[in-house]
Design an enzyme around this catalytic site. Structure first.
Site, mmCIF file in Angstrom:
data_model
loop_
_atom_site.group_PDB
_atom_site.id
_atom_site.type_symbol
_atom_site.label_atom_id
_atom_site.label_comp_id
_atom_site.label_asym_id
_atom_site.label_seq_id
_atom_site.Cartn_x
_atom_site.Cartn_y
_atom_site.Cartn_z
ATOM 1 C CB ALA A 1 42.251 13.922 29.829
ATOM 2 C CB CYS B 1 32.141 17.895 23.592
ATOM 3 S SG CYS B 1 32.604 19.586 24.038
#
Length: 679
Positions: free
Chosen positions: A544, A417
């Protein structure tokens, strides 16, 4: 749009792009030849990362004599409010909201709290201020379920038409947060037997500095009083530190054993009454008592953490095996990757789904809103959850807790992340700079549970300093079943295309027992085919942003075609999402507005889709920015607008008029091509 595109655009004059925020240079200021999208060829447009729209669909160039300040309607900017103001507004709204029990039964005396209830019991007053019903059928009744919202339901007018037909069916969602588990987490009385035993055997129990051990032990004595704990010298040695349990949610005299809902017992799940917490999420209230005998409870509570030389790692035959090969994997997506969106992607062909990233510290604190991210729908036949943390003890305890409390097929640890708030806490992609900590996290977590453990990484933290290729041979030995590699560094974010050549190299260096999944810029079935053919060792590709912009990408890959989807078909997909959202968040006013909010967040991505029939060159690339153009009908033109006001209009087609004073701004600024903030 990439940084390269931004630099190119800054040096050119883009005529006819009414929605562009780029400054227009005068001929005297410009040192380069003027560029016109109306005269350029498809190849010239693609070189500048611009979508080659057919000329007949381009908007007419703006008049040079016109006012350059005339632009698209302004977005609805969200007013920032303090936490205290938001809390006060919630309390004020609660006084006019009808009590859930009264709403279900239509009996003012049915509430057990009577006058102490924080909700309104005046049915007539509630009806007077309730917004008018939304057109259509209640999503619960339409699915054969009993609507738990009664008078509060925004479709209440058609409940009586199908009265009695909704008995017998229950919610198809599982992994509800157990209230007793939440109480134990709140009171810091939860034990983690397997995790703490393994951490203690490796000397990883607690990440506090050695110099702070005495201070923490003294503070614990002060809170708990004298409890017979032996005194500790003022200068603890390393041996003493290993024998001391760091204060925290480790062990206590009063512990309730936790149960995990087994797959075979899903049909026997306890009946629950649907309520609502302050975050708008459904929560459960147990209506059945635990069937364990007191003797069994006492026996399980008597378990002590003992130091042992034997490894707790499961035998390979005991470890659950999950196969990602050739399966379409929907990535865990912040904000938009909620349960209704995952249900929609399952309908459109996704094979593997994963919940939104949940922070370990919030889960261990018992935050209901964070545990709601672990909710699973029965249609998700291959489902995992993603967690994010900084230290082996925090992550391993969370893994053990999820394994006992939830029904999941795999647990994914996010080590990629890029969001600053996460990285500043030494979590996410910050772990890429600490390979020894990565090893400890994976080794401990994978050794204490049967559930398959996977990790998600980026190529590196800093651009040009890739390091996953040097770790890939060890990751499988640490105990991970699979690793997902996003082909970008943390520093790079989304400024350049994903480096698939590096993903291929890592895949070929991976051990045979480790499945490698590639991630980055998969936007058509041709992208999928290319990656699979270029590197047959690659198990799968994670999808994604491609799924955010066009969730029917899963259908395209399975049917091996470019779907020239119509505006009506896209609207039907939005309708399905709304129906799933109302079933998940509720069909009352609060549930409707929560569904609207997440629909708008999703629409802030879908507008970037360019219909196949409007392109001169197919397929569309994910980093193409279109010039100003219009669709084949009014609805298609509306769907491609980058104005938040137009997104709100689409939501009103499905959920009725927005409340007075409604505001919205996309959370991740996903309508800005030059700036990608979605982690």
């Amino acid at each position: 749009m990439t940084d390269v595109v931004a630099e190119l655009a800054a040096d050119t004059i883009l005529e006819g792009d009414a929605k562009s925020d780029l400054p227009v240079k005068s001929p005297e200021q410009s040192t380069t030849k003027q560029f016109s999208v109306y005269e350029a060829t498809s190849e010239e447009l693609i070189e500048r990362f611009m979508a080659p729209i057919k000329k007949e669909f381009l908007c007419p160039p703006p008049s040079r004599s016109g006012n350059q300040n005339d632009a698209a309607p302004p977005s609805l900017v969200l007013e920032k409010k303090s936490k205290r103001q938001l809390k006060r507004e919630r309390r004020e709204k609660a006084t006019i909201n009808l009590c859930p029990q009264v709403s279900r039964t239509e009996d003012v005396d049915s509430c057990q709290y009577k006058e102490k209830c924080r909700f309104n019991h005046d049915i007539e007053a509630f009806k007077a201020q309730k917004p008018e019903d939304i057109e259509g059928e209640c999503p619960f009744v339409a699915s054969g379920m009993k609507c738990a919202y009664g008078l509060s339901c925004r479709f209440f007018g058609n409940h009586r038409d199908v009265a009695g037909s909704s008995d017998g069916k229950e919610s198809s969602e599982i992994n509800f947060f157990n209230k007793e588990t939440q109480r134990l987490l709140w009171k810091n009385k939860m034990t983690f037997v397997n995790a703490d035993a393994k951490l203690k055997s490796l000397g990883l129990l607690g990440h506090a500095k050695k110099s702070n051990v005495e201070e923490e032990i003294d503070s614990e004595k002060t809170r708990n009083g004298v409890n017979g704990t032996e005194a500790v010298s003022s200068e603890p040695t390393s041996e003493m530190i290993e024998d001391v349990d760091i204060p925290g949610p480790l062990e206590t005299e009063e512990v309730r054993p936790m149960k995990k809902a087994k797959p075979d017992d899903e049909e026997k799940l306890k009946s629950v009454e649907v309520g609502r917490d302050d975050d708008g999420m459904k929560v459960e209230e147990e209506t059945e008592k635990n069937g364990h005998s007191e003797a069994k409870v006492e026996e399980e509570n008597s378990i002590k953490i003992v130091e042992t030389d034997n490894s707790l790692k499961l035998h390979p035959r005991e470890k659950k095996i999950i196969d990602f090969r050739d399966k379409l994997y929907l990535a865990p997506l912040t904000t938009v990757g909620n349960l209704p969106f995952r249900r929609l992607c399952k309908v459109l062909g996704a094979d593997v789904t994963c919940g939104e990233m949940a922070m370990c510290t919030n889960l261990l604190q018992g935050q209901a809103s964070e545990w709601a991210l672990l909710r699973r729908h029965s249609s998700e036949d291959l489902f995992g959850v993603q967690i994010c943390g900084s230290f082996p003890d925090t992550i391993s305890r969370t893994v053990e807790l999820i394994d006992r409390e939830c029904t999941v097929d795999f647990i994914d640890i996010n080590m990629g992340c890029p969001i600053d708030m996460v990285v500043n806490k030494s979590a996410g992609s910050a772990l890429l700079n600490k390979p020894s900590r990565m090893k400890n996290i994976v080794e401990v977590s994978s050794s204490i549970v049967e559930t398959a453990l996977t990790i998600k990484v980026r190529t590196a933290f800093f651009e040009g300093k890739n390091r996953i290729d040097s770790l890939i041979a060890d990751i499988g030995n640490w105990g991970a079943a699979a690793v997902t590699i996003h082909g970008r560094s943390r520093q790079q974010r989304y400024s350049k295309s994903a480096d698939w050549d590096y993903i291929y190299r890592c895949t070929k260096n991976a051990p045979t027992n480790l499945q490698v999944i590639g991630n980055g810029d998969v936007y058509s079935y041709l992208d999928w085919n290319k990656h699979k053919s270029d590197c047959p060792e690659l198990s799968s590709c994670m999808i994604a942003r491609g799924a955010l912009i066009k969730p029917w990408i899963f259908t395209e890959i399975k049917e091996q075609r470019h779907w020239d989807i119509t505006s009506g078909e896209r609207l039907n997909i939005f309708k399905d999402f709304v129906r799933f959202g109302l079933q998940h968040w509720g069909s009352d006013t609060k549930g409707v507005e929560t569904t609207r909010h997440f629909l708008l967040e999703w629409l802030s991505y879908t507008f970037r889709y360019i219909p196949v029939g409007l392109l001169d060159v197919i397929p569309q690339q994910i980093n193409w920015r279109p010039p100003s153009y219009f669709g084949r009908d009014d609805l298609e033109t509306l769907m491609m607008s980058e104005s938040a006001g137009d997104w709100v209009r689409i939501s009103e087609l499905l959920l009725g008029k927005v409340p007075e004073g409604f505001t919205f701004a996309p959370k991740h600024k996903s309508n800005a091509y030059d700036r990608a903030e979605n982690g």
